[in-house]
Design a protein around this motif. Structure first.
Motif, short mmCIF file in Angstrom:
data_model
loop_
_atom_site.label_atom_id
_atom_site.label_comp_id
_atom_site.label_asym_id
_atom_site.label_seq_id
_atom_site.Cartn_x
_atom_site.Cartn_y
_atom_site.Cartn_z
N GLY A 235 -21.48 -17.22 6.24
CA GLY A 235 -20.32 -17.83 5.58
C GLY A 235 -20.20 -17.46 4.12
N ARG A 236 -21.24 -16.81 3.58
CA ARG A 236 -21.21 -16.48 2.15
C ARG A 236 -21.06 -14.98 1.90
NH1 ARG A 236 -26.22 -19.56 -0.35
NH2 ARG A 236 -25.26 -18.90 -2.31
N LYS A 237 -20.60 -14.27 2.91
CA LYS A 237 -20.48 -12.81 2.78
C LYS A 237 -19.58 -12.43 1.61
CE LYS A 237 -21.40 -10.95 7.35
NZ LYS A 237 -20.79 -10.52 8.60
N ARG A 238 -18.45 -13.14 1.52
CA ARG A 238 -17.48 -12.81 0.46
C ARG A 238 -18.10 -13.06 -0.92
NH1 ARG A 238 -12.02 -12.14 -0.25
NH2 ARG A 238 -11.16 -13.08 -2.12
N GLU A 239 -18.73 -14.21 -1.06
CA GLU A 239 -19.37 -14.57 -2.34
C GLU A 239 -20.42 -13.52 -2.73
OE1 GLU A 239 -21.43 -18.30 -2.04
OE2 GLU A 239 -22.53 -17.94 -3.91
N MET A 240 -21.22 -13.12 -1.77
CA MET A 240 -22.29 -12.15 -2.05
C MET A 240 -21.71 -10.76 -2.34
SD MET A 240 -25.14 -13.63 -2.09
CE MET A 240 -25.50 -15.35 -1.95
N ALA A 241 -20.65 -10.42 -1.61
CA ALA A 241 -20.02 -9.12 -1.82
C ALA A 241 -19.45 -9.04 -3.24
CB ALA A 241 -18.92 -8.92 -0.78
N LEU A 242 -18.84 -10.16 -3.68
CA LEU A 242 -18.27 -10.18 -5.04
C LEU A 242 -19.38 -10.06 -6.09
CD1 LEU A 242 -15.48 -12.91 -4.69
CD2 LEU A 242 -15.14 -10.51 -5.28
N LEU A 243 -20.48 -10.80 -5.87
CA LEU A 243 -21.61 -10.72 -6.80
C LEU A 243 -22.16 -9.30 -6.86
CD1 LEU A 243 -23.53 -14.04 -5.99
CD2 LEU A 243 -22.45 -13.45 -8.17
N ARG A 244 -22.23 -8.69 -5.67
CA ARG A 244 -22.73 -7.30 -5.58
C ARG A 244 -21.79 -6.35 -6.33
NH1 ARG A 244 -25.57 -4.01 -5.83
NH2 ARG A 244 -26.22 -2.39 -4.37
N ALA A 245 -20.47 -6.59 -6.15
CA ALA A 245 -19.48 -5.74 -6.80
C ALA A 245 -19.54 -5.90 -8.32
CB ALA A 245 -18.07 -6.09 -6.30
N MET A 246 -19.97 -7.10 -8.77
CA MET A 246 -20.05 -7.36 -10.22
C MET A 246 -21.36 -6.84 -10.81
SD MET A 246 -18.24 -11.01 -10.96
CE MET A 246 -18.97 -11.93 -9.67
N GLY A 247 -22.18 -6.24 -9.97
CA GLY A 247 -23.39 -5.59 -10.49
C GLY A 247 -24.70 -6.25 -10.15
N CYS A 248 -24.65 -7.29 -9.32
CA CYS A 248 -25.91 -7.95 -8.92
C CYS A 248 -26.73 -7.01 -8.05
CB CYS A 248 -25.57 -9.19 -8.10
SG CYS A 248 -26.11 -10.69 -8.85
N THR A 249 -28.01 -6.92 -8.30
CA THR A 249 -28.85 -6.02 -7.49
C THR A 249 -29.17 -6.67 -6.14
OG1 THR A 249 -30.83 -6.98 -8.40
CG2 THR A 249 -29.95 -5.04 -9.54
N HIS A 250 -29.70 -5.85 -5.22
CA HIS A 250 -30.13 -6.38 -3.91
C HIS A 250 -31.17 -7.47 -4.11
CE1 HIS A 250 -27.99 -3.47 -1.53
NE2 HIS A 250 -28.55 -2.45 -2.18
N GLY A 251 -32.10 -7.18 -5.02
CA GLY A 251 -33.21 -8.11 -5.27
C GLY A 251 -32.70 -9.44 -5.80
N ARG A 252 -31.70 -9.38 -6.67
CA ARG A 252 -31.15 -10.61 -7.27
C ARG A 252 -30.47 -11.47 -6.20
NH1 ARG A 252 -32.18 -14.36 -9.10
NH2 ARG A 252 -30.64 -15.77 -9.91
N LEU A 253 -29.75 -10.79 -5.29
CA LEU A 253 -29.07 -11.53 -4.21
C LEU A 253 -30.09 -12.22 -3.31
CD1 LEU A 253 -26.08 -9.32 -2.97
CD2 LEU A 253 -26.06 -11.22 -4.55
#
Lengths: 400, 131
Positions: free
Chosen positions: A293-311
């Protein structure tokens, strides 16, 4: 750092029902682990304490009082029975006995409490090996006549004395908790018993003739010499005694308690195991659903530069907070059951119950905290890794 | 509305639990002689009924201030529920008696839960008013 925590708590607040479900699952696991361990250890302590308390190989009682004697030893019931003191001398003559000590049981209503039957026990300090080891833990030296050693549950007067049959007796020491009849008994030397009976008579309290007989004793505890079997000595005791006697074997009582304990421990292990499997499965499913259910939230964070490790870190931090909350709630709930109701549980199971000390309780608490935390982190690890590998573009398109 | 219904249910359940504890769940000692635990049972019956009545009254009031006042009374009733078995009327002194082993801790736990829940509601309602 502060912003991270604010984001974390806001996220959990937004997914309120999911978060509550995760906390409940962790709480159930924690309740089972913490409560199960405390209960098991308390019952084991109770059996060990009873084993120590029944420090004799045999207990000789008047004929027909075997059940009453077992009840006195285990449940702390206040039956009294007597035979002539001569039995002690006859038993001492039997070969294969290394020690024999008499005790005299007298029940009383302590005036401090209108409902509590206090067990008054007279013992012989010179030969005693039953109660002395307990007394030595809290009191140095010989117990003087007319002074008492009381069990942990005995109520005292405001001035620290115990009032029995209208007279105050100085309390030399209070014994540690044992989860046996010792806790509700008052111990005097055998020399004090005549004074107690005289006090009772002065206060118009009537006793049976056998109780007033100063040549009576209630029981003789016997320790066998090494290599002797109870069977051989039993035969010799029956042959040597001038009157019929009953023999209780305390070791058999402890064996029976240990047998019951092993069934209870097995039941407890099954309960904790089932609760663990169900809770971990529920936690895994909930984390999986939550991450989907949080795919969109995580995708946006990823797009803003969050690393895999941070997620992954965000997901695990959240799991950690939820698991700790659940663990605290579950432990508090378990503590509210096993501590105040422990004795009642023990009584319902017909088992002695002795709570462990604060150090062991804290150890079990932190141990269960680690177990629940590890289980929760393991359940959330796969969903966290899965969501951290998300491709932002594909995930956002999918969500649209 | 949600708060009114939630706390109405909480107060009713706790009131019922307080009534059932010394009578059905862990009944106090029976006998010809009246003991402390018997008087505690009577007192808890009254306290439980009082908690239920207050809970029913609170659902009819929209004003947060009035409901905060009712919750203060509920927390006082919770403290009374704890004091009856521990200080005021007491239970049997013998730790072997059921009223001592089970009724007493149960009443204390229910009293603590009521007091905490009512105080949390007071803080919530007064804070809400402040906003």
């Amino acid at each position: 750092m502060k912003k991270n925590w604010i984001m974390l708590f806001r996220g959990m607040k937004r997914r309120r029902f999911g978060s509550i479900a995760l906390v409940i699952a962790a709480a159930i696991l924690s309740f089972a682990v913490f409560g199960g361990f405390i209960l098991t250890i308390s019952l084991k302590n109770g059996v060990e304490s009873t084993d120590k308390r029944l420090g004799a190989d045999m207990m000789i009682v008047p004929d027909g009082y075997k059940e009453s004697a077992e009840s006195v030893l285990l449940a702390g019931s206040r039956d009294y029975f007597y035979f002539d003191k001569v039995v002690l001398e006859e038993i001492e003559d039997v070969a294969g006995i290394s020690a024999a000590t008499p005790q005299f049981f007298l029940a009383s209503l302590s005036e401090k409490c209108c409902t509590d039957k206090v067990g008054i026990v007279g013992f012989e300090p010179e030969t005693d090996f039953i109660i002395k080891p307990w007394i030595e833990e809290v009191y140095n030296g010989e117990l003087p006549d007319n002074e008492a050693v009381v069990g942990s549950d005995i109520s005292l007067e405001d001035d620290g004395t115990i009032k029995l049959f209208g007279e105050h007796y100085k309390v030399a020491a209070r014994l540690a908790k044992t989860a046996t009849s010792i806790d509700t008994s008052v111990y005097f030397t055998l020399n004090t018993i005549p004074k107690l009976l005289a006090d009772a008579k002065k206060n118009n309290l009537n006793f049976l003739d056998s109780q007033k007989d100063l040549n009576s004793i209630s029981t003789v505890f016997v320790k066998l010499e090494g290599g002797q079997t109870a069977l051989d000595v039993t035969k010799a005791i029956h042959e040597n005694c001038s009157q019929n006697v009953g023999i209780v074997y305390p070791k058999e009582i402890v064996q029976s308690l240990s047998g019951n304990l092993s069934y209870i421990v097995l039941g407890m292990k099954i309960f904790v195991g089932v609760a663990a499997v169900i809770s971990i499965t529920v936690l895994f499913i909930l984390y999986l659903v939550s991450s989907n259910g949080r795919k969109r939230e995580m995708a946006l964070l990823r797009a803003m530069g969050c690393t895999h490790g941070r997620l992954t870190g965000i997901m695990l931090e959240e799991a950690c907070v939820l698991n700790l909350t659940g663990c605290a709630a579950g432990s508090v709930l378990a503590a509210a059951v096993v501590f105040p109701f422990g004795r009642y549980i023990g009584r319902s199971l017909h088992m002695p119950y002795l709570c462990p000390g604060i150090g062991i309780v804290m150890g079990i608490f932190f141990g269960s905290l680690v177990v629940v935390l590890l289980a929760g982190m393991a359940a959330s690890a796969y969903p966290a890794l899965r969501i951290s590998r998300i491709e932002p573009y594909a995930a956002l398109r999918e969500e649209e | 509305m949600k708060n009114r219904i939630t706390f109405f249910i909480i107060y009713i359940l706790i009131g019922i639990l307080l009534i059932l504890t010394p009578t059905v769940i862990f009944p106090v000692c029976e006998g010809k002689m009246k003991m402390g635990c018997n008087y505690t049972a009577y007192a808890e019956l009254g306290t439980g009924a009082f908690i239920i009545v207050l809970g029913i009254i609170s659902v009819f009031f929209v004003s947060d201030k009035v409901r905060a006042g009712i919750s203060i009374s509920e927390s006082a009733a919770g403290i009374l529920a704890i004091l009856f078995p521990t200080v005021l009327t007491g239970v049997c002194k013998s730790s072997e008696m059921r009223c001592h082993m089970a009724t007493l801790p149960m009443l204390v736990i229910v009293g603590v839960i009521l007091t905490l829940a009512a105080l949390i509601n007071v803080v919530y309602l007064l804070k809400k008013k402040g906003d």
